[in-house]
Motif scaffolding. Structure first.
Motif, PDB file in Angstrom:
ATOM      1  N   GLU A 103       0.231   6.067  -1.417  1.00 58.47           N
ATOM      2  CA  GLU A 103       0.144   7.333  -0.683  1.00 58.47           C
ATOM      3  C   GLU A 103       1.494   7.975  -0.407  1.00 58.47           C
ATOM      4  OE1 GLU A 103      -0.157   4.991   3.625  1.00 58.47           O
ATOM      5  OE2 GLU A 103      -1.818   6.228   2.910  1.00 58.47           O
ATOM      6  N   VAL A 104       2.597   7.217  -0.551  1.00 57.70           N
ATOM      7  CA  VAL A 104       3.911   7.756  -0.183  1.00 57.70           C
ATOM      8  C   VAL A 104       4.864   7.920  -1.362  1.00 57.70           C
ATOM      9  CG1 VAL A 104       3.717   6.723   2.107  1.00 57.70           C
ATOM     10  CG2 VAL A 104       4.970   5.505   0.321  1.00 57.70           C
ATOM     11  N   ALA A 145       0.292  -1.024  12.272  1.00 56.03           N
ATOM     12  CA  ALA A 145       1.440  -1.084  11.366  1.00 56.03           C
ATOM     13  C   ALA A 145       2.202  -2.402  11.542  1.00 56.03           C
ATOM     14  CB  ALA A 145       2.359   0.105  11.607  1.00 56.03           C
ATOM     15  N   GLN A 203       4.987   4.183   7.387  1.00 54.30           N
ATOM     16  CA  GLN A 203       5.118   4.352   5.944  1.00 54.30           C
ATOM     17  C   GLN A 203       6.560   4.125   5.494  1.00 54.30           C
ATOM     18  OE1 GLN A 203       3.579   8.361   5.724  1.00 54.30           O
ATOM     19  NE2 GLN A 203       1.568   7.689   4.998  1.00 54.30           N
ATOM     20  N   ARG A 204       7.504   4.677   6.250  1.00 55.62           N
ATOM     21  CA  ARG A 204       8.909   4.515   5.871  1.00 55.62           C
ATOM     22  C   ARG A 204       9.337   3.055   5.956  1.00 55.62           C
ATOM     23  NH1 ARG A 204      13.498   3.838   8.143  1.00 55.62           N
ATOM     24  NH2 ARG A 204      12.887   4.273  10.292  1.00 55.62           N
ATOM     25  N   CYS A 230       7.516  11.010   5.599  1.00 54.46           N
ATOM     26  CA  CYS A 230       6.766   9.769   5.815  1.00 54.46           C
ATOM     27  C   CYS A 230       6.697   9.452   7.307  1.00 54.46           C
ATOM     28  CB  CYS A 230       7.441   8.598   5.095  1.00 54.46           C
ATOM     29  SG  CYS A 230       7.440   8.717   3.302  1.00 54.46           S
ATOM     30  N   SER A 231       5.587   8.877   7.725  1.00 50.45           N
ATOM     31  CA  SER A 231       5.500   8.374   9.095  1.00 50.45           C
ATOM     32  C   SER A 231       6.426   7.168   9.234  1.00 50.45           C
ATOM     33  CB  SER A 231       4.067   7.970   9.429  1.00 50.45           C
ATOM     34  OG  SER A 231       3.702   6.812   8.698  1.00 50.45           O
ATOM     35  N   ARG A 240       7.463   0.398   5.483  1.00 50.89           N
ATOM     36  CA  ARG A 240       6.927  -0.298   4.307  1.00 50.89           C
ATOM     37  C   ARG A 240       7.725   0.058   3.062  1.00 50.89           C
ATOM     38  NH1 ARG A 240       1.810   1.652   3.411  1.00 50.89           N
ATOM     39  NH2 ARG A 240       1.590   2.893   5.307  1.00 50.89           N
ATOM     40  N   ARG A 290       0.834  -1.209   0.000  1.00 53.37           N
ATOM     41  CA  ARG A 290       0.000   0.000   0.000  1.00 53.37           C
ATOM     42  C   ARG A 290       0.874   1.266   0.000  1.00 53.37           C
ATOM     43  NH1 ARG A 290      -1.638  -2.785   4.214  1.00 53.37           N
ATOM     44  NH2 ARG A 290      -1.357  -1.042   5.639  1.00 53.37           N
ATOM     45  N   LEU A 291       1.682   1.395  -1.048  1.00 56.10           N
ATOM     46  CA  LEU A 291       2.644   2.493  -1.125  1.00 56.10           C
ATOM     47  C   LEU A 291       2.173   3.677  -1.966  1.00 56.10           C
ATOM     48  CD1 LEU A 291       5.953   0.439  -1.589  1.00 56.10           C
ATOM     49  CD2 LEU A 291       5.131   1.553   0.497  1.00 56.10           C
TER      50      LEU A 291
END
Length: 332
Positions: A146-147, A189, A159-160, A155-156, A162, A143-144
């Motif tokens: 968004e980043v 996460a 997120q980072r 990035c949170s 992933r 699910r990348l």
């Protein structure tokens, strides 16, 4: 896929002297202190295994990972990854492995995530068509979307992480080394990362070596665990065997249809089962699974009356690991 034989790493640090002219004396008679971070560690990991590599802080886990990936050279012993030495054939081995360090990113801090992947694809000589296809698959799995156009610094943490996993897999490695991949992540996460790693191992056959302090990671993902303590391998085997070897008891709480006599309860089970509490219709028992199976415990309990509820509790994995760290076992 991974083999270590007699692996050892000793760090040599200068001793800081005190007093007048200490700096001058050090120029002519410098003294050193040696610290063994890893000592005589041997193991093999087969293709497709998912192995947990755990131990207290300072046990030598990260040092081992750095030797397996070619970042550090061992002081003693030999390392083989996919049949080659990470130290002598570093470029070849780098193309067969992926590495994620939870506290360090391999992405470029000020670049958008997408640009970091372009740089990494060029470094690993991944063909453009292959890169696009693989990145599309990883984007969907992790699910990348968004980043992709965000600078890494925005990035949170989740997120980072992933994004770092995708970076480690962009060149389709056979072996994945993960050093604290869920550190600092929230529960959602962590669950997302675990599901992805489980899929990598079971559906794509990736060989994974995981170091973590999160025992839920180990219980959820790993079929085998190696415990490092004081730089030496204290245990290598299955989680179930580890529980049995440590000797922590299983617990069973029974609820009967009526009150149970405490004296009759003690007489029914003998020495293999400890009656921790007999309070009216509820009886709490503790026993070692390797000495007596739960079915035999239930058969003995049925003589006391009709059982209306059974609750089993196995030893918490955290307790098992705590017992190892405190030196309760030194089996290899």
């Amino acid at each position: 896929m991974i083999a270590a034989e007699g692996l050892g790493k000793t760090f040599r640090r200068p001793v800081v002297k005190e007093g007048a002219f200490a700096g001058v004396r050090s120029l002519f008679a410098r003294q050193y202190k040696e610290t063994a971070a890893v000592a005589d560690v041997s193991f093999t990991i087969e293709r497709g295994e998912f192995v947990g590599y755990i131990g207290p802080n300072g046990a030598g886990k990260s040092t081992t990972i750095k030797m397996l990936t070619g970042i550090l050279h061992p002081t003693a012993g030999e390392v083989r990854v996919a049949g080659r030495s990470p130290q002598r054939e570093r470029r070849h081995v780098a193309g067969r492995i992926g590495v994620v360090f939870g506290q360090r990113s391999q992405l470029w801090w000020d670049l958008p995530v997408r640009d970091s992947y372009d740089v990494l694809a060029a470094m690993y000589k991944v063909e453009p068509d292959v890169k696009r296809k693989r990145l599309a698959e990883l984007t969907e799995l992790l699910r990348l979307d968004e980043v992709m156009d965000l600078p890494v610094r925005k990035c949170s943490l989740g997120q980072r992480m992933r994004a770092d996993l995708a970076a480690a897999l962009l060149h389709d490695p056979d072996v994945l080394f993960l050093d604290e991949p869920t550190i600092g992540l929230d529960a959602f996460a962590k669950r997302s990362i675990r599901e992805f790693l489980r899929s990598l191992n079971r559906e794509f056959g990736k060989t994974i070596l995981l170091t973590t302090h999160d025992m839920d990671d180990i219980e959820t993902l790993c079929s085998r665990v190696m415990v490092l303590n004081g730089g030496a391998l204290a245990y290598d085997g299955s989680l179930e065997e580890l529980r049995e070897r440590i000797g922590l008891p299983s617990r069973m709480t029974l609820t009967f249809a009526g009150d149970v006599d405490a004296a009759a309860c003690a007489a029914a089970f003998g020495d293999e089962v400890a009656v921790e509490r007999a309070d009216g219709p509820r009886v709490a028992l503790a026993f070692q699974r390797e000495r007596i199976r739960p079915k035999r415990v239930l058969d003995a309990a049925s003589a006391l009356g009709d059982i209306v509820d059974i609750h089993m509790e196995e030893p918490e994995f955290e307790d098992v690991i705590r017992r190892i760290y405190s030196g309760a076992t030194n089996d290899r």
